[in-house]
Scaffold this motif. Structure first.
Motif, short mmCIF file in Angstrom:
data_model
loop_
_atom_site.label_atom_id
_atom_site.label_comp_id
_atom_site.label_asym_id
_atom_site.label_seq_id
_atom_site.Cartn_x
_atom_site.Cartn_y
_atom_site.Cartn_z
N VAL A 62 -45.44 7.45 21.40
CA VAL A 62 -44.23 7.49 22.21
C VAL A 62 -43.28 6.40 21.75
N SER A 63 -41.99 6.64 21.86
CA SER A 63 -41.00 5.61 21.51
C SER A 63 -40.83 4.64 22.68
N TRP A 64 -40.25 3.48 22.38
CA TRP A 64 -39.99 2.53 23.46
C TRP A 64 -38.98 3.10 24.45
N ARG A 65 -38.01 3.87 23.95
CA ARG A 65 -37.03 4.49 24.86
C ARG A 65 -37.72 5.43 25.84
N HIS B 56 -32.96 0.93 16.30
CA HIS B 56 -34.16 1.06 15.46
C HIS B 56 -35.40 0.65 16.25
N ARG B 57 -35.28 -0.44 16.98
CA ARG B 57 -36.43 -0.93 17.74
C ARG B 57 -36.81 0.01 18.87
N ILE C 275 -26.27 -5.67 15.80
CA ILE C 275 -27.27 -5.75 16.86
C ILE C 275 -27.54 -4.37 17.48
N ILE C 276 -26.50 -3.55 17.58
CA ILE C 276 -26.71 -2.19 18.11
C ILE C 276 -27.61 -1.40 17.17
N ILE D 188 -40.51 -7.71 24.24
CA ILE D 188 -40.98 -6.78 23.22
C ILE D 188 -39.86 -5.98 22.58
N ILE D 189 -38.74 -5.83 23.29
CA ILE D 189 -37.60 -5.08 22.72
C ILE D 189 -36.44 -6.02 22.41
#
Length: 208
Positions: free
Chosen positions: A178-181, A163-164, A157-158, A120-121
């Motif tokens: 919520v963010s993925w982080r 962004h993702r 890529i970073i 997913i990430i």
């Protein structure tokens, strides 16, 4: 056929829930990985790959020499760092895992945690970069006989990874944005909760 692969992966998902031992679970995981990466190319634009002169050679980890696997390995490295950070924030040891081995100084717990976030990430970042032509052959340089990301390739890529991982969604368990982080840290805290007894079980994040 992508539809068949998805159907088989769903079946293996159910088989994993019924696994009676770790060896059986590892066998199911191996079958799932083989299916998933066997069909990985179906997520990539055939026209774009042809224009780049790239070909999916199957999944290759350490020592990869093709652009797609190099991108995947770099994305997994970024994701691993995020998982290590989240685990350390919770006061846990990133090397004390459940499924992965900590031999060769591997951060086993971080590798355990990142499994549910790989596709997913990290994979999502690589697929998007290629399909949107945000990387190309100029994103790589040759050093001796080795192909590696150029400074421009690493920057691309970073940027896509940041962004993702900062993208927000509604958490399927807790119901708030919520963010993925932040989600990675929430899952790390759930591991801590299981260990200290405040959570009865670990619940992974599923978005589909």
């Amino acid at each position: 056929d992508a539809t068949h692969i998805v159907k088989e992966l769903r079946k293996l998902q159910q088989d994993a829930l019924r696994a009676a031992s770790l060896p059986e679970l590892f066998g199911i995981e191996g079958d799932a990985a083989s299916l998933y990466f066997g069909g990985f190319e179906t997520m990539l634009s055939e026209v774009t790959l042809q224009s780049f002169g790239w070909r999916w050679q199957g999944r290759i980890g350490r020592g990869a020499t093709d652009p797609i696997n190099i991108l995947l390995n770099y994305a997994y490295g970024l994701l691993s760092s995020e998982c290590i950070r989240a685990i350390l924030t919770c006061g846990l040891d990133p090397h004390a895992g459940f499924l992965h081995s900590s031999n060769r100084n591997k951060p086993a717990l971080a590798l355990d945690l990142m499994e549910e976030f790989r596709a997913i990430i990290a994979d999502s970042v690589v697929v998007s970069l290629i399909n949107r032509k945000q990387v190309d052959s100029a994103s790589f340089s040759t050093v001796g006989s080795s192909l590696r990301l150029s400074p421009a390739g690493r920057k691309a890529i970073i940027k896509a990874f940041e962004h993702r991982i900062n993208t927000e969604f509604r958490h399927p368990i807790f119901g708030y944005s919520v963010s993925w982080r932040r989600t990675i840290e929430i899952q790390a805290r759930m591991i801590l909760g299981v260990l200290n007894g405040s959570h009865s079980a670990y619940t992974g994040v599923k978005v589909r």
